[in-house]
Design an enzyme around this catalytic site. Sequence first.
Site, PDB file in Angstrom:
ATOM      1  N   PRO A   1       0.826  -1.207   0.000  1.00  0.00           N
ATOM      2  CA  PRO A   1       0.000   0.000   0.000  1.00  0.00           C
ATOM      3  C   PRO A   1       0.864   1.262   0.000  1.00  0.00           C
ATOM      4  CG  PRO A   1      -0.828  -1.596   1.572  1.00  0.00           C
ATOM      5  CD  PRO A   1       0.483  -2.127   1.093  1.00  0.00           C
ATOM      6  N   GLU A   2       0.436   2.250  -0.786  1.00  0.00           N
ATOM      7  CA  GLU A   2       1.213   3.479  -0.892  1.00  0.00           C
ATOM      8  C   GLU A   2       0.584   4.560  -0.017  1.00  0.00           C
ATOM      9  OE1 GLU A   2       2.753   4.210  -4.788  1.00  0.00           O
ATOM     10  OE2 GLU A   2       2.494   2.129  -5.378  1.00  0.00           O
TER      11      GLU A   2
ATOM     12  N   LYS B   1       3.973   5.590   5.123  1.00  0.00           N
ATOM     13  CA  LYS B   1       3.259   4.318   5.034  1.00  0.00           C
ATOM     14  C   LYS B   1       3.012   3.693   6.408  1.00  0.00           C
ATOM     15  CE  LYS B   1       5.342   3.377   0.514  1.00  0.00           C
ATOM     16  NZ  LYS B   1       6.101   2.408  -0.298  1.00  0.00           N
TER      17      LYS B   1
ATOM     18  N   ASN C   1       5.619   1.482  -5.497  1.00  0.00           N
ATOM     19  CA  ASN C   1       6.017   1.036  -6.820  1.00  0.00           C
ATOM     20  C   ASN C   1       5.125   1.573  -7.938  1.00  0.00           C
ATOM     21  OD1 ASN C   1       8.078  -0.444  -8.081  1.00  0.00           O
ATOM     22  ND2 ASN C   1       6.691  -2.157  -8.477  1.00  0.00           N
TER      23      ASN C   1
ATOM     24  N   ARG D   1      11.665  -4.859  -7.569  1.00  0.00           N
ATOM     25  CA  ARG D   1      10.254  -4.654  -7.874  1.00  0.00           C
ATOM     26  C   ARG D   1      10.036  -4.611  -9.377  1.00  0.00           C
ATOM     27  NH1 ARG D   1       8.771  -1.141  -3.526  1.00  0.00           N
ATOM     28  NH2 ARG D   1       9.513  -2.091  -1.600  1.00  0.00           N
TER      29      ARG D   1
END
Length: 284
Positions: A2-3, A51, A166, A251
């Site tokens: 989660p961003e 975050k 990401n 990633r």
Amino acid sequence: MPEGDTVWRTAKRLHGALAGQVLLRADLRVPKFATVDLTGRAVLDVTPRGKHLMTRIEGGLTLHSHLRMDGAWKVFANGERWSGGGPAHQIRAILENPDRTAVGYRLPVLELLRTAEEDTVVGHLGPDLLGPDWDQDRALGNLLADPGRPLGEALLDQRNLAGIGNVYKSELCFLLGVTPWLTVGALPADRAALLPPLAKKLLEANRDRVVRNTTGLHAPDVFVYGRASRPCLRCRTRVRVADQGDGSRERPTYWCPVCQSGPAPEPGSPAARRARGRAPGRPR
């Protein structure tokens, strides 16, 4: 993972359910804090920091949690069936008041600390894109401090600016017209100056949205992320994907080889092959 916008929404939902209410039940299912009794204490607020989630509790305590890849907080009305979070054995925290119950699933980070000591867990973070401490000049200075670092890696480093993950990494690089492998020092000065306010604009535009959108279109929602082998929305060239990371955490990273200038892995390279094996499915 989660961003920042997702964590902001989670904090808002938890704050609305818990703040100002006295805990009737507080079950922390991690060995170190399993015997802690927080019942009878009021929740003061739930605040996001990058975050991280900080649930502040009466008596100078803070419950610190981080969702990482799979964690989630769900809020239920008392008496409502707990659904959508996962099986019971994945529950790590239960916070219940007279009206609502917040249930934390698969939380990889869950710890109780003194509120006065919050800096021990979030003090290393750079300016928060959605927080009151946002400072775009400081964020830019942090990024430029390591000019030899690939831009994509620098954007994911929460010590530079907090909240980018990401998805936003790939989308920001597309909007700036450079690949994530371009070094920070090679980024033209005008684009470097644009980066922090653009990042803030994207996260602010999406913090109240369930479906993230970076294109401004009804569909697709994103320019390149998750769109490997599909045509670029601008030039119709096939979007590419390859791994990017410092060797410890890589990633899947997406870019358009025409619209974005700078170095990038060649098609068929090990990084490209690894990324294709675990890239996310087709976005909406």
